[in-house]
Design a protein around this motif. Structure first.
Motif, short mmCIF file in Angstrom:
data_model
loop_
_atom_site.label_atom_id
_atom_site.label_comp_id
_atom_site.label_asym_id
_atom_site.label_seq_id
_atom_site.Cartn_x
_atom_site.Cartn_y
_atom_site.Cartn_z
N PHE A 264 0.85 -1.19 0.00
CA PHE A 264 0.00 0.00 0.00
C PHE A 264 0.89 1.24 0.00
N PHE A 265 0.60 2.17 -0.91
CA PHE A 265 1.36 3.40 -1.04
C PHE A 265 0.45 4.55 -0.59
N LEU A 266 0.74 5.09 0.59
CA LEU A 266 -0.12 6.09 1.23
C LEU A 266 0.32 7.48 0.79
N LEU A 267 -0.49 8.12 -0.05
CA LEU A 267 -0.10 9.39 -0.65
C LEU A 267 -0.75 10.58 0.05
N ASP A 268 -0.09 11.72 -0.07
CA ASP A 268 -0.55 12.99 0.49
C ASP A 268 -0.97 13.88 -0.68
N ASN A 269 -2.27 14.14 -0.82
CA ASN A 269 -2.76 14.97 -1.93
C ASN A 269 -3.06 16.41 -1.50
N ARG A 270 -2.53 16.84 -0.34
CA ARG A 270 -2.82 18.18 0.17
C ARG A 270 -1.58 19.01 0.48
N TYR A 271 -0.61 18.43 1.12
CA TYR A 271 0.52 19.19 1.65
C TYR A 271 1.29 19.93 0.55
#
Length: 440
Positions: A264-271
């Motif tokens: 699982f690749f947990l991405l940040d779509n905000r920072y």
């Protein structure tokens, strides 16, 4: 006299038990699992000393303890504890102690270490639960009118499915106007949501991983310009127990974990996100360093399924502010990289949209890409009428509160991903199957 003594002794122990229970704000929660350690989390109501005692399930004679940790107001009296005497492939029961007094919970407290299957056998079957958009009402500060949140019993329905872990897809709390401008407000909102009674049994015996989206990052549709993003980042790390944050001091919540043969690749779509209304120059949702890390990690991964977890929809073709299509050049760059590097087994998993749908993008000469959107858990639902998502799979739209159970089953030669969508009461709405052999 003897009866009076026994009654007094019983009353004393009852008062002691109540005193310790009153020191527990929320949790305990089980975090990440690995072969030789497991993370746990707990929050007290005031400064206190906490520890976890654990033992292999059914074998209470051999007991182990985490280090003792003193909770502080700086972290809203929350803390992480590490069980580092576990062995691979075991299930454990555990007990919470506050100030050296055991705190009983009215549900099982259990966790598991990961199974060492590599070079020995096929990967074991497993399943996880997932969903997004958790709104817990607080009438004093909510907007007037009909409550936005409801049907919290969905968490009981999830727990009854006995998933190996729960993957929270963002908007796991909804920061309000009174919250996002101060550290006090941000930590209050996390505390308020995490203290929901219906969530506690799910936290106590199911491993939990999380990403965020706009409402737990900041205001609605927020981006890299949000002034207090370092505060919300700190709160995220304090209240969740993910195994890593791979970009280090560059910021964000990006990370990864593996469960058996699935990564699982947990991405940040905000920072790192360019503001929606900023149309000047190159626009990015992921940022250059996160994007490059993702491509490198995908190429390196040998997992049968590579699940890219992100707050907003990736494949939906409707050009909406919260979809990746609004960042078209970067989206195209990502899809091209997956094709050109011939990366097998990629599936997208996301939330945000207040409805559930499966999207499928057919690619000439390549395997199809799937995008599983699961939303909402307890916030209000929304039916996307006349939305031009040309890749939506027929009969997979669910415009009510719901959650997913995703299974991975079968031998290495015929490994399957099976998606089940359930309503609040746990009734199955639809099921779809994806074979790893079709993603090569």
């Amino acid at each position: 006299m003897k009866k009076y003594y026994i009654l007094s002794l019983f009353t004393f122990f009852c008062l002691q038990a109540f005193a310790q229970s009153s020191l527990l704000q929320s949790g305990p929660m089980v975090g990440y699992s690995d072969f030789l350690e497991v993370a746990l989390w707990v929050q007290t109501t005031q400064t206190a000393e906490v520890k976890i005692v654990y033992f292999e399930k059914g074998k209470p004679g051999s007991r182990f303890e985490t280090d003792k940790v003193r909770t502080t107001s700086q972290k809203a009296f929350s803390t992480h504890l590490i069980a580092n005497k576990v062995q691979p492939g075991k299930r454990y029961e555990y007990e919470l102690y506050i100030n050296n007094k055991k705190v009983d919970r009215p549900y099982p407290l259990e966790f598991q270490s990961q199974f060492l299957w590599q070079w020995r056998t096929d990967a074991p079957d497993f399943k996880f639960a997932t969903g997004s958009c958790v709104y817990i009402n607080e009438p004093e500060v909510d907007r007037p009118g009909k409550p936005y949140g409801g049907e919290y019993e969905i968490f009981t329905s999830i727990a009854k499915q006995k998933p190996d872990f729960m993957l929270w897809l963002g908007d796991n709390v909804y920061l309000r106007e009174v919250d996002w401008n101060s550290r006090t407000g941000v930590y209050h909102r996390y505390t308020h949501t995490r203290s929901t009674p219906e969530i506690q049994s799910l936290l106590g015996s199911t491993h939990n991983y999380a990403i965020w989206d706009d409402h737990d990052f900041g205001p609605d549709n927020s981006d890299r310009g949000f002034a207090n993003k370092e505060i919300t980042l700190e709160a995220f790390k304090d209240f969740w127990a993910n195994p890593n944050y791979v970009l280090g001091n560059k910021g964000g919540i990006t990370g990864t974990f593996q469960w058996n043969d699935v990564q699982f690749f947990l991405l940040d779509n905000r920072y790192f996100r360019t503001p929606d209304r900023n149309r000047l120059g190159d626009r990015t949702m992921l940022g250059q360093e996160q994007f490059q890390w993702l491509i490198d990690a995908l190429i390196y991964s040998k997992a049968a399924f590579k699940v890219i977890v992100i707050g907003g929809q990736v494949l939906n073709t409707a050009e909406l502010e919260e979809n990746y299509t609004d960042y078209g050049s970067e989206r195209e760059k990502l899809l091209n990289a997956i094709s050109e590097a011939k990366i097998p087994g990629v599936v997208f998993l996301d939330g945000d949209r207040h409805h559930t749908v499966l999207s499928k993008l057919d690619r000439p000469g390549r395997y199809p890409l799937y995008d599983i959107t699961v939303s909402p858990l307890t916030s209000s639902s929304h039916e996307p009428k006349n939305e031009p998502n040309t890749v939506a799979v027929p009969n997979t739209l669910v415009a009510e509160r719901n959650f997913a159970i995703i299974e991975f089953k079968g031998p290495k030669t015929d490994r399957k991903m099976i998606i089940h969508i359930h309503d609040v009461k746990g009734n199955e709405k639809w099921k779809q199957e994806i074979n790893a052999n079709d993603l090569k």
